[in-house]
Enzyme design. Sequence first.
Site, short mmCIF file in Angstrom:
data_model
loop_
_atom_site.label_atom_id
_atom_site.label_comp_id
_atom_site.label_asym_id
_atom_site.label_seq_id
_atom_site.Cartn_x
_atom_site.Cartn_y
_atom_site.Cartn_z
N TYR A 204 25.20 4.77 14.89
CA TYR A 204 23.75 4.81 14.67
C TYR A 204 23.21 3.40 14.39
O TYR A 204 22.25 2.96 15.00
CB TYR A 204 23.42 5.75 13.51
CG TYR A 204 21.98 5.69 13.07
CD1 TYR A 204 20.96 6.14 13.91
CD2 TYR A 204 21.63 5.18 11.82
CE1 TYR A 204 19.62 6.08 13.51
CE2 TYR A 204 20.30 5.12 11.42
CZ TYR A 204 19.30 5.57 12.27
OH TYR A 204 17.99 5.50 11.87
N SER B 43 16.37 0.29 11.43
CA SER B 43 16.91 1.00 10.27
C SER B 43 17.57 0.03 9.31
O SER B 43 18.10 -1.01 9.72
CB SER B 43 17.96 2.02 10.74
OG SER B 43 18.70 2.52 9.65
#
Length: 348
Positions: free
Chosen positions: A161, A136
């Site tokens: 995350y 990501s």
Amino acid sequence: MNYRTLDRSKTYLITGAAGFIGYYLSKKLLEYGCKVIGIDNINDYYDVNLKHTRLDQLEPYELFTFIKGDISDKELIMGIFEEYKPNVVVNLAAQAGVRYSIENPDVYIQSNIIGFYNILEACRHHPVDHLVYASSSSVYGANKKVPFEETDFVDTPVSLYASTKKSNELMAHTYSHLYKIPATGLRFFTVYGPMGRPDMAYFGFTDKYFAGEPIKIFNNGDFENDLYRDFTYIDDIVEGIERLISTPPTGEVQHKVFNIGNNSPEKLMVFINTLEKTLSNAMDKEVEFDKVFEPIKPGDVPATYASTDALQEAVGFKPKTSIEEGLQKFADWYVDYYNKKKVPEVTR
């Protein structure tokens, strides 16, 4: 550039096949005539009906096999590798969302750490030609230097995350080093399009509009120093993945990480104004959001956009969809899918 076309003789395992990117990638592979094994736990992080709609469009393909299950179930994953012997694995199953990781950290460890470990272990015991996995853009944390480059320092994530995604890169590097697993990590930058994730801002803004509610914009109403995002249309993302699948890394450690974004950042307000215009076109009436400006949220970063030079050099990838074109496709789909023909009255 040594981009090769996909090999129809190979079996492709796509985790997160009912997800946004997983669905489009599976569909592309199936259209090409590849055998696809899809796995997804169909969790309720967002509307499961949308996930089922995606799967319904994959089911008619004879070469598609779907397994409902969770990658954190090691026995299941090992059984799938044993039975189907995938040649290529694309791991897109993950618990997504920066803000949700603050509220519900457990699921991120379960899916993104344990689940990915299980995939790596399966690739170790059942060798594959290539493991491609989702990282990501959030790994860049609060880095000030933009555009973000793969060689940048990424040891200061600002959300759990992001930490799990950085951990995935480290785990993949280690397994690649120890067990010679060719692995490629993809740092995605704000992917959007029809049948996208309802937790993404553009989708949420549209939902709010049709519910007659104001949208919240986390930039303090500062238009000069607005948030910048690298919005990347889904078809471009899938083309980038498709090109990389057939190009596993070589060298002593067969592990690479690539940004996969648009390299053309847009101010958030420009994106929102474009969304208003495309919805106006889809509705054949003027659409204007009721906007409420709030401070930036913890874990969010002011600017995220990618240098895609490395990816372009490796496989000739260059996104070509403008936000006007991409958002129009989203708006047309949304109005049709949710049967939104009537403009709501916005209470101010």
